[in-house]
Scaffold this active site. Sequence first.
Site, PDB file in Angstrom:
ATOM      1  N   ARG A  49      26.125  53.291  53.318  1.00  0.00           N
ATOM      2  CA  ARG A  49      26.233  51.808  52.816  1.00  0.00           C
ATOM      3  C   ARG A  49      25.744  51.776  51.333  1.00  0.00           C
ATOM      4  NH1 ARG A  49      21.934  48.982  53.790  1.00  0.00           N
ATOM      5  NH2 ARG A  49      21.734  49.374  55.863  1.00  0.00           N
ATOM      6  N   ASP A 171      40.100  36.868  38.127  1.00  0.00           N
ATOM      7  CA  ASP A 171      40.717  37.521  39.325  1.00  0.00           C
ATOM      8  C   ASP A 171      42.166  38.086  38.693  1.00  0.00           C
ATOM      9  OD1 ASP A 171      42.505  38.053  41.705  1.00  0.00           O
ATOM     10  OD2 ASP A 171      41.708  36.669  43.046  1.00  0.00           O
TER      11      ASP A 171
HETATM   12  C1  LIG Z   1      44.706  38.333  48.606  1.00  0.00           C
HETATM   13  C2  LIG Z   1      44.026  37.663  47.509  1.00  0.00           C
HETATM   14  C3  LIG Z   1      42.676  37.517  47.355  1.00  0.00           C
HETATM   15  C4  LIG Z   1      42.032  37.913  48.516  1.00  0.00           C
HETATM   16  O1  LIG Z   1      41.874  39.215  48.928  1.00  0.00           O
HETATM   17  P1  LIG Z   1      41.900  39.859  50.570  1.00  0.00           P
HETATM   18  O2  LIG Z   1      41.905  41.288  50.033  1.00  0.00           O
HETATM   19  O3  LIG Z   1      42.853  39.134  51.051  1.00  0.00           O
HETATM   20  O4  LIG Z   1      40.482  39.530  51.135  1.00  0.00           O
HETATM   21  C5  LIG Z   1      42.191  37.174  46.199  1.00  0.00           C
HETATM   22  N1  LIG Z   1      42.707  36.679  45.149  1.00  0.00           N
HETATM   23  C6  LIG Z   1      44.107  36.876  45.223  1.00  0.00           C
HETATM   24  C7  LIG Z   1      44.956  36.412  43.866  1.00  0.00           C
HETATM   25  C8  LIG Z   1      44.787  37.324  46.258  1.00  0.00           C
HETATM   26  O5  LIG Z   1      46.268  37.479  46.153  1.00  0.00           O
END
Ligand SMILES: *Cc1c(COP(=O)(O)O)cnc(C)c1O
Length: 363
Positions: A49, A171
């Site tokens: 972990r 993101d």
């Molecule tokens: C898919 C996605 C997420 C979430 O990710 P997971 O791996 O599905 O939990 C977050 N941000 C964007 C832009 C995504 O396309």
Amino acid sequence: MTDFKVDTILAHAGINADEKTGALISPIYLSTTYQHPEFGKSTGFDYTRTKNPTRLTLEKTLAAIEKADYALVTSSGMSALVLLFSGFPVGSKVVAARDLYGGSFRWFNEQEANGRFEFTYTNTEEEMIAAISEETDYVYIETPTNPLMIEFDIEKIAKLAHVHGAKVIVDNTFYSPIYQNPIPLGADVVLHSATKYLSGHNDVLAGVLVTSDQAIYEKLFYDQNTTGPTLSPIDSYLLMRGLKTLSLRMERSTSNAQKVVDYLQSSPAVKEVLYTGKGGMISLKVKDQGRIGHILNHLQVFTFAESLGGVESLITYPATQTHADIPAEVRHSYGLTDDLLRLSIGIEDVEDLIADLKQALEG
Ligand SMILES: *Cc1c(COP(=O)(O)O)cnc(C)c1O
């Protein structure tokens, strides 16, 4: 490793990581615990972990390709988001772009309803710049946005946010480190759903957090070790294997997407095409919303499924899939209308992709 160019780092991901045997490819270390050489001594690994050799090799590669000092991999993109935000003080004020991944929006809403954080949503870069103030603690953006494909100027937003003492989180799932490195542009933290382009084969669920801020990294490492949203050694290995071809996949997805856009712009069935010019993500609005069902039922090369960033092309209907948790009136207010389809362009032969779209859209 950071001295090399991205393609070299990717091709060499995880090689020569095992000094003991010289194994070219990094072994998958499944052991959850590690023997101590003697009392008071550690090999550097105690319990998985906390730290795992396969995961660590992957994290080093990810930090290098994002041109950052630290990376942490998590069990999903959402667990990366929750790990990060859970470390923020209650009452933190967040300015976020409105056009967000539906799951991020759903969690933000729940936090707001529980009185943990306050969110101000903005539709455009201008609105975001106007909304950032002394009060702001964090700025959260996806660029390009999902699914409207609007780009935000990370450098400009980061400069302004830093004047006000706010941290910027980007993101970077859609562009991947091949087209965008937010850390050198001033972002404090980068988040990825590695489920998408980074792994690239629709067979691993994973998330990534990247930063060059040591205090942020140490807090994330502490919290991840405490609460446990880590990536398993097997998934870490699969993600590293996928990464090796990231730049080839991105290159092919982009060149395919550019040709698909040319077709879509000439199609009598299409009202509007949303594409930034790079990457494999395209959104389109159809002229006749009543035909969405027909289109989705008749595609043969594109698969009607959620997600994106894999070698195979997918088509998503955000209104009932990825963005279903955003109330219709909210979605419509910022342009995510029910005539919008989202394409994730894979690496197939582009002529097959275009022919498939043509027969479904126009047939
Ligand atoms: C898919 C996605 C997420 C979430 O990710 P997971 O791996 O599905 O939990 C977050 N941000 C964007 C832009 C995504 O396309």
